[in-house]
Design an enzyme around this catalytic site. Structure first.
Site, PDB file in Angstrom:
ATOM      1  N   GLU A  41      31.393  50.760  26.646  1.00 42.68           N
ATOM      2  CA  GLU A  41      31.761  49.716  25.681  1.00 42.68           C
ATOM      3  C   GLU A  41      32.812  48.765  26.277  1.00 42.68           C
ATOM      4  O   GLU A  41      33.789  49.217  26.884  1.00 42.68           O
ATOM      5  CB  GLU A  41      32.356  50.405  24.440  1.00 42.68           C
ATOM      6  CG  GLU A  41      32.840  49.459  23.359  1.00 42.68           C
ATOM      7  CD  GLU A  41      33.454  50.212  22.169  1.00 42.68           C
ATOM      8  OE1 GLU A  41      33.763  51.426  22.307  1.00 42.68           O
ATOM      9  OE2 GLU A  41      33.631  49.584  21.110  1.00 42.68           O
ATOM     10  N   LYS A 112      27.878  45.719  17.685  1.00 40.13           N
ATOM     11  CA  LYS A 112      28.391  46.953  17.070  1.00 40.13           C
ATOM     12  C   LYS A 112      28.489  46.748  15.553  1.00 40.13           C
ATOM     13  O   LYS A 112      28.941  45.700  15.085  1.00 40.13           O
ATOM     14  CB  LYS A 112      29.773  47.241  17.653  1.00 40.13           C
ATOM     15  CG  LYS A 112      30.403  48.566  17.247  1.00 40.13           C
ATOM     16  CD  LYS A 112      31.746  48.748  17.997  1.00 40.13           C
ATOM     17  CE  LYS A 112      32.401  50.087  17.741  1.00 40.13           C
ATOM     18  NZ  LYS A 112      33.644  50.257  18.522  1.00 40.13           N
ATOM     19  N   CYS A 148      29.756  53.186  20.408  1.00 37.23           N
ATOM     20  CA  CYS A 148      30.812  54.119  20.002  1.00 37.23           C
ATOM     21  C   CYS A 148      30.715  54.547  18.530  1.00 37.23           C
ATOM     22  O   CYS A 148      29.805  55.272  18.155  1.00 37.23           O
ATOM     23  CB  CYS A 148      32.166  53.495  20.325  1.00 37.23           C
ATOM     24  SG  CYS A 148      33.452  54.728  20.660  1.00 37.23           S
TER      25      CYS A 148
END
Lengths: 543, 543
Positions: A41, A112, A148
């Site tokens: 990330e 994300k 994540c």
């Protein structure tokens, strides 16, 4: 499909350096015959990039590097974590994104969805959540890309803090593989949680899952790596090394077996702190550390860690005895330095101490000796260490632990000085555990340091226990109040402590906020550090 | 309708104290014959409550106080800013809310829609945005309740950072009055912006608007008050005082005239800093300040502000000459102390300085005199001030300005010590403007201090200009790079500075992050302070 997971150690803001690492990872993937290479990330910027994300000229350079990376992906695919501009007219101007490259082209982005904004994370400061979740086809494989936090819901560890669960969308679609780019920081036993999360997400999606995590220290945060591969049944089959760069080669066609992994909490803590020190120094272009060796356990442990991180030739110990120092303390410091083969200077603080006492005497109005004279000694020691630091280019390592920091049992501009506070997120108990671990194979820390009662030696026959309750109680209150946010009443009842004692400790924690605000940056190793991720005011009247 | 706007000064976490202030405001409203009393955003907790919002026992007490306040509203209505639990099962557990009380009952909540999460604001860390926007009927008046940021969109000052505009909903509904509860912090000329925002929102909604703002200092943030009333045509008709508690009585039935208001930027800055000092001390239960008087402009200005805030009997000046101090400096400090009628101690640092030089000489390896010896002097001075602070209970006021802090032209654990950094968000230019303002009626600051070239006097004949470019250039780069996020290239081109010079200054700003991380808390007065609201890593390789 063959995949190379590149668990790299980026430096925050170092776009050139990080892009080079990414391009090397891609080349490495080609050499190994991989179809796809994965990166962590936001690895182009390093995590956490903080307010660099607000600089238009920084973002311009991110775009240029993104296009540069694309050109290096001929004949292979790559998924790279980086920020990208939000093309919508409204909302935060960026997405925390994964760029998907294939055969020399940028074929798309997956943004994300779940943006952690708690503890050490401030992602809503910069990013808008994903508007859509797509599946990417690479070499005929249908791949779900998550970042994540996106996969953390099925494990039930976060609490219900998000309205969305992006995996619900993915579960409805046909997927062959799910990949997760992470910058998930270390804390004690975090890897157990992360493996649990990956297993739960893999079984929820009924698909194999690869998690590619960042490694390395950036300021207070230490990223532990431990990238992993789980099959669709939630069985862990491959695990990268912790606390170092590593490249995990995965062949999804090969039958995989259960990877047996047992966490060693203190071994990991030891490696985390060494990595944290190493990266703090090397990413700042420093090599040499200086440590005041008091003959106590904290500075002994810091010296051992510094030697592991920087090499014995780069660590200087300084013993600075006062009129109140026991002979044992200087001797213990000497034995320690000898065991570690580091240089030791002995510089008595008596001269400046006497000089200050005489200078200040007329201004103290005959008031009794008190903490003022104790602080004087600690501050004189800081001046000596800082003078050596300024003259010779050392970074001062600060040695206080979390229990002391909580209680304010430290001197501002005294022992609370330095470029990096190595142990300031370790309870006193954890400092002892670490010391015993360090001594496991060979007695580096003299036994006497381990067994003598803690003392600051700032007045005759002083012991920490004169002004503090048992560290066991302090540490319990730290766990319950600072980490778990439990009330003093609950803590007192659960542990059968007097309520007044717990209230006094909690009051001290808040009253010493002003010291911690000026403390050196720390290495975070617990779920809730004082230095980052905990935000309380100095001026308050709650308690 | 008659409305009392209670511009109160809450203390963070002081639920008892703040609830008492609220109950007194309600009683005050009843006495004055008001139908409705208004209070600022989150005034029950004080703004910003930070991580107190994560403590369940704190939130429990907030609920209890909310019900207690309800019981005090018999025969009147009140709207009070406070946090409330999110009753939904998912999302952040709180809303930033306005509780609407009427005749002894809590009749509803209006939650905040736009949650600032940038600069000094972290509202998404704690809060979920409002799910709906309702109209509340009080005494037959249809009232729209908004919270701070909610009304900022029509003025176009925020940029397109939010997807929603809550006023769009309200505009469709029949409204007689709109009230806005704010905790909008001060920065230079902020009041002009806030009035503009209120006018734009009132004309957008075609309804009169009352803005009730918090006043007072909480840590680094200073709230300026200036609550206001605008009619539906966007004409400002009433304005509360700035920088003090005030109660604005509004009668919507009375025809209102244009309230003519002209900002005085430096007068406001002066009042802001005085309020910031006063509240920092009094909310911490401290009274007395100690200041190192160097004979320079920064410490002179701090002394003047401290005397205004705390009273001359509570301010102690300390002149600490060294072998490099000019005679003029000590004399200037004496004249200043005399003008201000404060006590002045003179304590020479020669004794400890000589003692340290001798002590360290063998450890300096014959290296040349450099910044080490300069830092020694600054740190000895800090030890003296801290010793007096410890012995007698003073808070040390730190005197560095923003231009120095940017350049790292300050000594960590030296002049960069203290409980509060009064000027650390003022450019050198603004320090001079403030000094001239202070001297407007009477020469408090000796003229010599205003005209001599700035010098730290840490080596023979030293001037700031030896190692720094003109402060005008430094201040311009601060404005352009730190506040406006412009690139070094753009700055160099616009101002015709050499690019290398701008790059050097920007590099220094980043390289000195490590010093600022350990600097005392500051009073924020600009749009972008170093101490709060600006988050850059120490370890970085962008520049």
């Amino acid at each position: 499909m063959k995949i190379l997971v590149c668990q790299i150690n980026p430096t925050v803001g170092a776009l050139d350096h990080n892009a080079t690492q990414i391009v090397q990872g891609i080349a490495n993937g080609k050499n190994k015959g991989a179809d796809l290479v994965l990166f962590p990330e936001l690895c182009l910027t390093g995590y956490p990039p903080e307010d660099f994300l607000l600089l238009p000229h920084f973002l311009q350079m991110v775009e240029e590097k993104t296009h540069f990376i694309a050109t290096k992906t001929e004949g292979i695919a790559a998924i790279v974590g980086l920020p990208r501009k939000n093309p919508q007219a409204r909302g935060k101007p960026l997405f925390n994104s994964a760029a998907i490259f294939s055969d020399g082209k940028l074929i798309g982005y997956q943004d994300k969805t779940l943006l952690p904004t708690y503890d050490v994370f401030d992602e809503r400061r910069y990013f808008e959540p994903a508007l859509e979740r797509n599946i990417f086809s690479i070499q005929g494989f249908q791949i779900a890309v998550t970042i994540c936090e996106d996969i953390w819901q099925p494990a039930g560890l976060l609490g219900p803090i998000y309205i969305e669960n992006p995996l619900v969308d993915y579960r409805k679609k046909k997927i062959d593989l799910s990949v997760n780019l992470s910058a998930s920081p270390y804390s004690l036993l975090k890897i157990e949680k992360r493996i649990h999360v990956a297993k739960k997400a893999a079984t929820y999606l009924k698909t194999p899952l690869i998690l590619c995590n960042q490694v390395g220290g950036n300021d207070s945060l230490i990223f532990d790596g431990y990238s992993l591969f789980c099959n669709e049944k939630g069985v862990l089959t491959q695990l990268a090394q912790g606390f170092k760069e590593d490249y995990l080669f995965i062949d999804t066609a090969k039958p995989a077996q259960n990877f047996s992994f047992k966490t060693n909490e203190i071994k990991d803590l030891h490696e985390a702190l060494i990595l944290g020190i190493y990266d703090y120094f090397h990413k700042l272009d420093f090599k040499k550390a200086i440590i005041g060796l008091s003959g106590g356990i904290d500075s002994a442990v810091v010296a051992c860690l510094a030697v592991e991180a920087l090499g014995k030739e780069n660590v200087l110990g300084v013993a600075m005895p006062s009129r109140y120092s026991s002979k044992g303390s200087v001797l213990d410091a000497k034995i320690l330095a000898n065991n570690l083969k580091i240089d030791l200077k002995e510089i008595s603080i008596e001269g400046p101490f006497q000089s200050f006492l005489e200078l200040m005497h007329p201004h103290f109005n005959e008031k009794k000796t008190d903490v003022t004279e104790e602080n004087l000694q600690a501050r004189i020691r800081a001046i000596i260490l800082m003078a050596l630091s300024n003259k010779h280019g050392y970074i001062v390592l600060s040695c206080g632990n979390k229990s002391e920091l909580a209680m304010g049992y430290s001197t501002l501009y005294g022992d609370l000085s330095g470029g990096l506070a190595v142990l300031s997120d370790l309870t006193k108990y954890n400092v002892y555990r670490l010391a015993h671990y360090i001594n496991q194979e060979k007695e580096l820390i003299p036994k006497n340091i381990l067994i003598k009662p803690p003392s600051a030696e700032l007045r005759p026959n002083q012991k920490d226990s004169d002004s503090l309750p048992d560290y066991k109680i302090v540490d319990q209150v730290l766990e319950d109040y600072v980490i778990k946010h439990r009330s003093p009443k609950e803590i007192a009842m659960d542990h059968k402590y007097p309520l007044e004692l717990v209230l006094d400790l909690v009051r001290r924690i808040h009253q010493n906020e002003y010291k911690r605000r000026q403390a050196p940056p720390s290495l975070r190793v617990s779920e809730k550090a004082f230095s980052v991720g905990r935000r309380f005011p100095i001026v308050q009247r709650w308690i």
